[in-house]
Design an enzyme around this catalytic site. Structure first.
Site, PDB file in Angstrom:
ATOM      1  N   HIS A  22      35.117  43.745  31.937  1.00  0.00           N
ATOM      2  CA  HIS A  22      35.228  44.607  30.757  1.00  0.00           C
ATOM      3  C   HIS A  22      34.411  45.888  30.942  1.00  0.00           C
ATOM      4  O   HIS A  22      34.814  46.957  30.504  1.00  0.00           O
ATOM      5  CB  HIS A  22      34.750  43.858  29.502  1.00  0.00           C
ATOM      6  N   ASP A 115      35.057  47.335  22.460  1.00  0.00           N
ATOM      7  CA  ASP A 115      35.857  46.245  23.020  1.00  0.00           C
ATOM      8  C   ASP A 115      36.224  45.335  21.852  1.00  0.00           C
ATOM      9  O   ASP A 115      35.329  44.773  21.196  1.00  0.00           O
ATOM     10  CB  ASP A 115      34.964  45.505  24.035  1.00  0.00           C
ATOM     11  N   THR A 137      41.147  45.568  27.171  1.00  0.00           N
ATOM     12  CA  THR A 137      40.924  45.510  28.629  1.00  0.00           C
ATOM     13  C   THR A 137      41.974  44.674  29.359  1.00  0.00           C
ATOM     14  O   THR A 137      41.916  44.562  30.578  1.00  0.00           O
ATOM     15  CB  THR A 137      39.535  44.933  28.951  1.00  0.00           C
ATOM     16  N   GLN A 336      34.855  45.985  45.840  1.00  0.00           N
ATOM     17  CA  GLN A 336      36.299  45.671  45.932  1.00  0.00           C
ATOM     18  C   GLN A 336      37.189  46.907  46.110  1.00  0.00           C
ATOM     19  O   GLN A 336      38.156  46.870  46.857  1.00  0.00           O
ATOM     20  CB  GLN A 336      36.759  44.882  44.698  1.00  0.00           C
ATOM     21  N   ASN A 355      41.972  43.669  36.058  1.00  0.00           N
ATOM     22  CA  ASN A 355      41.401  44.757  36.865  1.00  0.00           C
ATOM     23  C   ASN A 355      41.849  44.657  38.320  1.00  0.00           C
ATOM     24  O   ASN A 355      42.259  45.644  38.921  1.00  0.00           O
ATOM     25  CB  ASN A 355      39.871  44.745  36.797  1.00  0.00           C
ATOM     26  N   GLN A 376      45.980  35.425  33.643  1.00  0.00           N
ATOM     27  CA  GLN A 376      46.382  35.665  35.030  1.00  0.00           C
ATOM     28  C   GLN A 376      47.826  35.266  35.348  1.00  0.00           C
ATOM     29  O   GLN A 376      48.476  35.886  36.187  1.00  0.00           O
ATOM     30  CB  GLN A 376      45.373  34.965  35.956  1.00  0.00           C
TER      31      GLN A 376
HETATM   32  C1  UDX Z   1      38.091  38.588  33.573  1.00  0.00           C
HETATM   33  C2  UDX Z   1      39.322  37.642  33.542  1.00  0.00           C
HETATM   34  O1  UDX Z   1      39.163  36.543  34.380  1.00  0.00           O
HETATM   35  C3  UDX Z   1      40.557  38.410  33.825  1.00  0.00           C
HETATM   36  O2  UDX Z   1      41.656  37.540  33.869  1.00  0.00           O
HETATM   37  C4  UDX Z   1      40.721  39.443  32.751  1.00  0.00           C
HETATM   38  O3  UDX Z   1      41.911  40.155  32.947  1.00  0.00           O
HETATM   39  C5  UDX Z   1      39.509  40.380  32.742  1.00  0.00           C
HETATM   40  O4  UDX Z   1      38.324  39.621  32.592  1.00  0.00           O
HETATM   41  P1  UDX Z   1      37.601  38.779  36.254  1.00  0.00           P
HETATM   42  O5  UDX Z   1      38.016  37.384  36.444  1.00  0.00           O
HETATM   43  O6  UDX Z   1      36.269  39.134  36.701  1.00  0.00           O
HETATM   44  O7  UDX Z   1      37.821  39.275  34.739  1.00  0.00           O
HETATM   45  O8  UDX Z   1      38.712  39.589  37.078  1.00  0.00           O
HETATM   46  P2  UDX Z   1      39.145  41.094  37.147  1.00  0.00           P
HETATM   47  O9  UDX Z   1      39.776  41.547  35.880  1.00  0.00           O
HETATM   48  O10 UDX Z   1      39.986  41.205  38.345  1.00  0.00           O
HETATM   49  O11 UDX Z   1      37.800  41.930  37.325  1.00  0.00           O
HETATM   50  C6  UDX Z   1      36.946  41.784  38.406  1.00  0.00           C
HETATM   51  C7  UDX Z   1      36.287  43.123  38.710  1.00  0.00           C
HETATM   52  O12 UDX Z   1      35.231  42.871  39.625  1.00  0.00           O
HETATM   53  C8  UDX Z   1      37.233  44.103  39.366  1.00  0.00           C
HETATM   54  O13 UDX Z   1      37.042  45.393  38.824  1.00  0.00           O
HETATM   55  C9  UDX Z   1      36.841  44.092  40.832  1.00  0.00           C
HETATM   56  O14 UDX Z   1      36.979  45.342  41.495  1.00  0.00           O
HETATM   57  C10 UDX Z   1      35.382  43.711  40.772  1.00  0.00           C
HETATM   58  N1  UDX Z   1      34.992  42.952  41.970  1.00  0.00           N
HETATM   59  C11 UDX Z   1      35.524  41.714  42.228  1.00  0.00           C
HETATM   60  C12 UDX Z   1      34.090  43.513  42.828  1.00  0.00           C
HETATM   61  O15 UDX Z   1      33.626  44.642  42.617  1.00  0.00           O
HETATM   62  N2  UDX Z   1      33.719  42.794  43.929  1.00  0.00           N
HETATM   63  C13 UDX Z   1      34.199  41.557  44.218  1.00  0.00           C
HETATM   64  O16 UDX Z   1      33.778  40.990  45.228  1.00  0.00           O
HETATM   65  C14 UDX Z   1      35.139  40.998  43.330  1.00  0.00           C
END
Ligand code: UDX
Length: 459
Positions: A22, A115, A137, A336, A355, A376
C-alpha cells in the site's frame, strides 16, 4: 501546470495503510503530485517511522499513532486488536496532526489522500472541510467485486460456478478473490476490504492505480457511482524509460533489499535467461508448494533469482541454496523494479499481488501466475485470459502446482512457440503503460485534472 505561481502550495497528506503493497503506490503517486507543484507529506505510524528512518531519504514524513508505537501489529498480537486500536487512536492523532500543520499557512492542509482500508480518514478530512481522495490500491475489477458484496448485490455464499458481474468478464469461482469463499478464516481482512466502500461515495475523488486502456470497461462502469480517475501505473518514471522525474528511489522499504548481490548476479547472466520468483511481502507458501517450486526450477534447467523472505526460509528443501548456487540466487528481499527492468530477466513467477502484476506488465516481463489468496486469483485471470501477458499454473486436487506444471509454464512463456503471443503482448502492454503516464497520456491528464482542482478550488 508544472510550476504553480501561488504563495500557498496546496498541501496533501498521503495516508497509506502501513503495508509495503500500500505504501509503494501511494508514495509514488505523491512524488508525481510533488512534481506537478503540490506539496505532499507522507503520514505513517510512529512505529514504522522508527523502523524506516534509514530509507526515508528526502521524503517529508509526519506520524500518527496506531496505538502500538513500539511494535505495530506484532505488539498488538493480532490483526483484529491492531485494527480496533488504530480505529480508536488513529482519528484522534490525525486530528492533532492536522491542527498542528494548520497553525502555519505554509503547511496548512488542503487535501487528504487516504487508503480506504481506513474509511475514518475521510470523516476526519470532512470535519476540517478538506478535499478527501480515496486511493484504492487494488485493481478496479477487484474493487468492483468487493463493492457489490458490500452492497449485497453479490450475495454470499456464492453457489454458482459462473459469476456474472456487471462491468467484468464472466468469472469462475477460482477467479474470484479468495476472501469471498474463506471469509470465516479471514474475517478481519474481509471486513477491512468491504468497509472500504462504507463512505467512498462521499469522497471527492476515487483514485485508482491502473490505467484506462488496462481496465476501460470496469472504469467506465465505476464512473456511474464515483468520481473515479485512473492515475497509474505508479511505477517510478525512470523505469518506464522516461526521465521526467528523478525518482529511481522507491523509498520506504520495510525489508532490506540485497541490491548489490542481485545486480551483480543479473549482470553476469544472458539476456532474457533468468526466472525471477517472488511472492510479495505477505504470502506464506505451504511447505509442499515450496518443495514443488524448488524442483520445478531445477527441472527447468534455467537460472533463477528467488526471493525467499526470512520467515519462509525454513521451508526450503535442505541444502537447496548450496546445491543450486551455480544456477540460482536466493535473497531475502530484492529491489524488485530494478530486477524486473533488468535485461537478463525473461519471466516472473509471481503471486500476482496487484503491485507485482502492474510492475511486470509495465516493464514487459511475461508472467507465470501462481495466485495464493486475497485478490491474486482475479489478477491472474486478467493476466492469463484478458491481457494475455502470462499463464496461470494449474493446481492439483490438493491445491498444489506441481514441479512439472511449473516447468511447463516457464518453458511456455520463455521459449515455446505457444508463448510467442504472450511475449509480444508483454511488450505491447509495456508501451501502453508508458503512454498512459507520459505527458498527455490518460493517467497524466487525470493527475493534471486532480491537481488543477486543488489549485483552483470552486469555492
Ligand atoms: C498485498 C497483497 O498480498 C496483494 O495481493 C495486494 O494486491 C496488495 O497488498 P503484497 O503481497 O506485498 O501486497 O504484493 P504486491 O502487491 O505485489 O506488493 C509487493 C511490493 O513489494 C511490490 O511493489 C514489489 O515491487 C515490492 N517487492 C517485492 C520488493 O521491492 N522486493 C521484493 O523482493 C519483493
Amino acid at each position: 501546470m508544472e510550476k504553480l505561481n501561488k504563495e500557498h502550495k496546496p498541501h496533501c497528506l498521503i495516508l497509506p495503510y502501513p503495508l509495503q503493497g500500500h505504501i509503494n503506490p501511494m508514495l509514488q503517486f505523491s512524488k508525481r503530485l510533488a512534481h506537478k507543484g503540490i506539496r505532499t507529506t507522507l503520514v505513517t505510524t510512529k512505529y514504522l517511522y522508527k523502523v524506516l528512518q534509514e530509507s526515508l531519504g528526502s521524503i517529508p514524513v509526519e506520524t500518527i499513532s496506531d496505538g502500538y508505537d513500539n511494535g505495530g501489529v506484532v505488539e498488538a498480537g493480532s490483526t483484529e486488536a491492531y485494527i480496533e486500536k488504530f480505529r480508536e487512536v488513529g482519528p484522534k492523532t490525525l486530528t492533532e496532526l492536522i491542527e498542528k500543520l494548520n497553525n502555519s499557512s505554509d503547511t496548512a492542509v488542503d487535501c487528504i489522500i487516504y487508503d480506504p482500508f481506513f474509511p475514518w480518514d475521510l470523516d476526519v478530512s470532512k470535519k476540517f472541510g478538506l478535499v478527501g481522495a480515496a486511493f484504492l490500491t487494488q485493481s478496479c475489477a477487484v474493487d468492483l467485486i468487493f463493492y457489490y458484496v458490500y452492497k449485497g448485490e453479490i450475495k454470499l455464499p456464492i453457489t454458482e460456478n459462473e459469476i456474472k458481474v456487471l462491468g467484468l468478464p464472466v468469472l469462475e469461482s477460482s477467479d474470484m478473490p479468495s476472501f469471498i469463499y474463506d471469509y470465516g478464516s479471514y474475517a478481519t481482512a474481509f471486513e477491512v476490504v468491504l468497509n472500504q466502500f462504507q463512505n467512498v461515495e462521499k469522497a471527492d475523488w476515487a483514485l485508482v492505480n491502473t490505467f484506462n486502456k488496462l481496465e476501460q470497461e470496469v472504469i467506465d462502469w465505476m464512473e456511474n457511482f464515483w468520481r473515479v480517475k485512473a492515475i497509474g501505473p505508479t511505477i517510478p518514471s525512470i523505469y518506464l524509460d522516461q526521465r521526467l522525474l528523478n525518482d529511481k528511489e522507491y523509498g520506504f522499504s520495510i525489508l532490506k533489499p540485497d541490491t548489490d548481490a542481485c545486480k551483480k548476479w543479473l549482470d553476469e547472466r544472458q539476456n532474457r535467461s533468468v526466472i525471477y520468483v517472488s511472492f510479495g511481502s505477505l504470502v506464506r507458501l505451504e511447505v509442499k508448494q515450496m518443495e514443488e517450486l524448488a524442483k520445478g526450477l531445477i527441472m527447468s534447467n534455467k537460472c533463477f533469482l528467488w526471493v525467499v523472505r526470512e520467515s519462509e526460509e525454513s521451508k526450503l528443501p535442505e541444502n537447496f541454496a548450496d546445491e543450486t548456487s551455480k544456477k540460482g540466487l536466493i535473497v531475502s528481499w530484492c529491489p524488485q523494479l530494478e530486477v524486473l527492468a533488468h535485461d537478463s530477466v525473461g519471466c516472473f513467477i509471481t503471486h500476482c499481488g496487484w503491485n507485482s502484476t502492474l510492475e511486470a506488465l509495465s516493464l514487459g516481463v511475461p508472467m507465470v501466475a501462481m495466485p495464493c489468496w486475497s485478490d491474486q486469483s482475479t489478477n491472474s485471470k486478467f493476466v492469463s485470459d484478458i491481457w494475455k501477458t502470462g499463464i496461470r499454473t494449474r493446481a492439483d486436487d490438493k491445491g498444489i502446482a506441481r514441479d512439472t506444471e511449473i516447468m511447463r509454464c516457464v518453458e511456455l512463456v520463455m521459449d515455446g512457440d505457444e508463448g510467442k503471443e504472450i511475449r509480444s503482448n508483454a511488450i505491447k502492454w509495456k508501451e501502453m503503460a508508458r503512454e498512459a503516464v507520459d505527458k498527455g497520456g490518460s493517467s497524466d491528464r487525470n493527475i493534471e485534472e486532480f491537481v488543477s482542482a486543488l489549485v483552483n478550488p470552486i469555492n
